[in-house]
Design an enzyme around this catalytic site. Structure first.
Site, mmCIF file in Angstrom:
data_model
loop_
_atom_site.group_PDB
_atom_site.id
_atom_site.type_symbol
_atom_site.label_atom_id
_atom_site.label_comp_id
_atom_site.label_asym_id
_atom_site.label_seq_id
_atom_site.Cartn_x
_atom_site.Cartn_y
_atom_site.Cartn_z
ATOM 1 N N ASP A 215 -0.093 4.993 0.970
ATOM 2 C CA ASP A 215 -0.915 6.327 2.028
ATOM 3 C C ASP A 215 -1.416 7.706 1.009
ATOM 4 O OD1 ASP A 215 -0.889 4.446 4.149
ATOM 5 O OD2 ASP A 215 0.268 5.600 5.213
ATOM 6 N N ARG B 53 8.945 7.015 6.189
ATOM 7 C CA ARG B 53 8.982 8.026 6.574
ATOM 8 C C ARG B 53 9.053 9.249 8.437
ATOM 9 N NH1 ARG B 53 2.269 9.056 5.635
ATOM 10 N NH2 ARG B 53 2.692 10.841 7.136
ATOM 11 N N ARG C 200 0.849 -1.488 0.197
ATOM 12 C CA ARG C 200 -0.352 0.232 -0.168
ATOM 13 C C ARG C 200 0.372 1.238 -0.300
ATOM 14 N NH1 ARG C 200 -3.688 -0.340 5.446
ATOM 15 N NH2 ARG C 200 -1.449 -1.270 6.178
#
Lengths: 256, 256
Positions: free
Chosen positions: B53, B200, B51
């Site tokens: 975001d 991140r 995935r």
């Protein structure tokens, strides 16, 4: 009252252009509301060097205004940036003489137009470039652009419906460079003024010259025709940037 | 049934992430609908390598699927691109063996993270970079990143709430280069897999090391703590790009 000049950078994507329109988000509207809020007055009017359309960006749009808030340039710069949305950044702020006007005092403007090449639109560049998927010979464009330089009647390169009667403008520079790393063309136009959509129409015509669909010196023929139907295409707003506005003299303010 | 692999580039800005969610525009949803329409069937399921975001971009997301439409790779590539919105571009298409799975066959991934420096957010970069307005010593970051390389338990760098039990991953490369022309930092991380938000969180910690607010070898301490509270910050989605997904072997398909 203090009279200021500010220079702003903006991403035109989410604006319905520069100029105030009812119920639309515009650059002028956002900045005017911030200034009114700062001064606690109902309205402050700003003058831009010119309009930019929806989707057109600015690297250096220039704006003048009067406000009762008379504070040092660097404070006004910081105060304004604290109130701006993320798609507008104030780059510079200066107190200027009362007769300095963003539009009427301007003596020239420089525009950048970015054209992404390649068959497909790059998802990460679509909002910041035009796109030309066909063969293009950059040397042909570079050979053709000098035909635009000088003082000409640009009726053929002005969007129909414009209000301005005098369509004579002087172009000082018209260049095209190829950025091979990013597979794009970068046009720059520097002149004493530009008609509505003029840069976008010149770019569209230049690309057709580069492709070979138009003669090398078709700019000469189109200029002479003084007929908007001769140029036809208009390159998309997303590739256009108001890069710099020129003024006489040399007033330096606070910069970020 | 034909089994395909496609590699796609997308601008994550206007997607609610990769994975299908009810009433949301997602990358998976857009591609699944295009495939179903092409095959005139109610639904085609696609498998992504993982995935991304909302707001996270992809330079090379990899997807596998089955479809009754069995046509040459170059035709499928063109057909898909004719149906994609401008923020998704299919870069490559190949028939692959039935047991090739975008997620389970992947042996590594590479992420890019772009950080814009300078006091203010650049309006023209805000959707494509993170932003760090403080002092940063790039050499310090470059000295610290090797602490992440190797096989570690990355519990401290995983967003809480993740479902995955095994938080051991191997990072092969962790680099940071300064692009002085664009005044930004470019991090790259190459590893055998990454936990939710891991890149991140690593970038946010690296920037604090570069700023001097954390010790040079704080990555070692935070890794050893196996405690999400130690790393704290998460750099914004807008700077993150899934750059490449690695598979064993060498299947080449049609490319744009």
């Amino acid at each position: 009252m203090a009279h200021y000049r500010i220079t702003v950078k903006y991403d035109g994507t989410k604006f319905s252009g520069y100029q105030v329109q009812p119920h639309q988000r515009t650059v002028q509207g956002v900045i005017e509301r911030a200034l009114a809020k700062m001064a606690k007055v109902p309205h402050i009017h700003i003058d831009g060097s010119g309009r930019t359309d929806a989707g057109v960006h600015a690297l250096g749009q220039v704006i003048t205004f009067d406000t009762p808030i008379d504070i040092p340039d660097r404070n006004m710069l910081a105060a304004l940036n604290s109130m701006m949305p993320l798609d507008i950044l104030v780059l510079e702020c200066a107190h200027v003489p009362a007769d300095f006007h963003a539009r009427y005092s301007a003596v020239g403007k420089r525009y950048l137009y970015r054209v992404a090449l390649g068959r497909y639109t790059d998802p990460l560049k679509r909002l910041y470039t035009g796109h030309y998927p066909y063969h293009v010979d950059v040397a042909r464009i570079q050979a053709a652009l000098p035909d635009l330089v000088g003082t000409h009647d640009f009726t053929s390169f002005a969007a129909s419906g414009g209000q301005i009667e005098d369509k004579v403008r002087t172009i000082y520079e018209a260049t095209c460079t190829e950025d091979k790393v990013h597979n794009e063309l970068r046009f720059e136009f520097y002149g004493n003024g530009f008609l509505y959509n003029m840069v976008r129409i010149m770019v569209a015509t230049a690309l057709e010259i580069g492709n070979g669909r138009r003669d090398l010196h078709d700019f000469q023929r189109v200029l002479a025709a003084k007929d908007r139907q001769q140029a036809r295409g208009t390159a998309p707003a997303s590739g256009l940037y108001l890069k710099h506005v020129y003024y006489p003299g040399n007033i330096t303010g606070a910069t970020i």
